[in-house]
Design a protein around this motif. Structure first.
Motif, PDB file in Angstrom:
ATOM      1  N   LEU A  42      -0.972  -1.050  -2.694  1.00 49.71           N
ATOM      2  CA  LEU A  42       0.352  -1.084  -3.305  1.00 49.71           C
ATOM      3  C   LEU A  42       0.224  -0.809  -4.795  1.00 49.71           C
ATOM      4  N   SER A 106       6.120  -3.028  -0.142  1.00 51.98           N
ATOM      5  CA  SER A 106       6.526  -1.689  -0.542  1.00 51.98           C
ATOM      6  C   SER A 106       8.031  -1.535  -0.367  1.00 51.98           C
ATOM      7  N   VAL A 122       5.414   0.633  -4.567  1.00 48.92           N
ATOM      8  CA  VAL A 122       5.308   1.809  -3.710  1.00 48.92           C
ATOM      9  C   VAL A 122       3.929   1.808  -3.061  1.00 48.92           C
ATOM     10  N   GLY A 123       3.810   2.505  -1.958  1.00 51.35           N
ATOM     11  CA  GLY A 123       2.521   2.614  -1.282  1.00 51.35           C
ATOM     12  C   GLY A 123       2.681   2.395   0.198  1.00 51.35           C
ATOM     13  N   ASP A 124       1.545   2.298   0.877  1.00 59.34           N
ATOM     14  CA  ASP A 124       1.582   2.136   2.325  1.00 59.34           C
ATOM     15  C   ASP A 124       1.168   0.738   2.731  1.00 59.34           C
ATOM     16  N   SER A 128       6.152  -1.247   4.984  1.00 61.77           N
ATOM     17  CA  SER A 128       6.688  -0.103   4.276  1.00 61.77           C
ATOM     18  C   SER A 128       7.668   0.666   5.164  1.00 61.77           C
TER      19      SER A 128
END
Length: 134
Positions: A42, A106, A122-124, A128
């Motif tokens: 993240l 996320s 943000v990110g996986d 998410s």
């Protein structure tokens, strides 16, 4: 007149094998979805007046101070050993950014409207994606 009796239904060895395979598949899917620790890859994106000002990974603890529009925010990354971001203090009048608390997934964000500063994860990382349709 004789009545036909239905045969007794007993699980056989193949039935047990199928049940074991379904259970193993369920455990594997659960581990793949929920086995990640929070914060895996993240990134916190800090924007000031809509422009990206900073991008920090949640892999390490940090504290930063951001100022804009006459207001100052003290932002804490990974507070108290947990993975996430929070606004520790702010001199804005409403304190909504402080009351938001720690964000850890996320897509979550903290916004300080008077300062025109936003922080978004943000990110996986976990959660998410809420659902896939189609």
């Amino acid at each position: 007149m004789s009545m036909k009796h239905s045969p007794k239904l007993r699980p056989g060895p193949w039935d047990l094998l199928v049940a074991a395979a379904v259970l193993a598949l369920a455990v594997a899917c659960g581990t793949a979805v929920w086995g990640r620790s929070p914060g895996d890859s993240l990134t916190a994106v800090v924007s000031i007046e809509g422009a990206e000002a900073d991008r920090l990974s949640l892999a390490s603890s940090a504290q930063r101070v951001y100022s804009n529009n006459g207001y100052t925010l003290e932002v804490e990354f990974c507070p108290g050993g947990e993975t996430g971001v929070r606004v520790r203090s702010s001199d804005c009048p409403s304190q909504d950014c402080v009351h938001t608390g720690t964000i850890t997934r996320s897509g979550q964000s903290i916004v300080c409207l008077p300062a025109r500063i936003s922080i978004q994860l943000v990110g996986d990382g976990p959660s998410s994606t809420d659902a896939v349709i189609g």
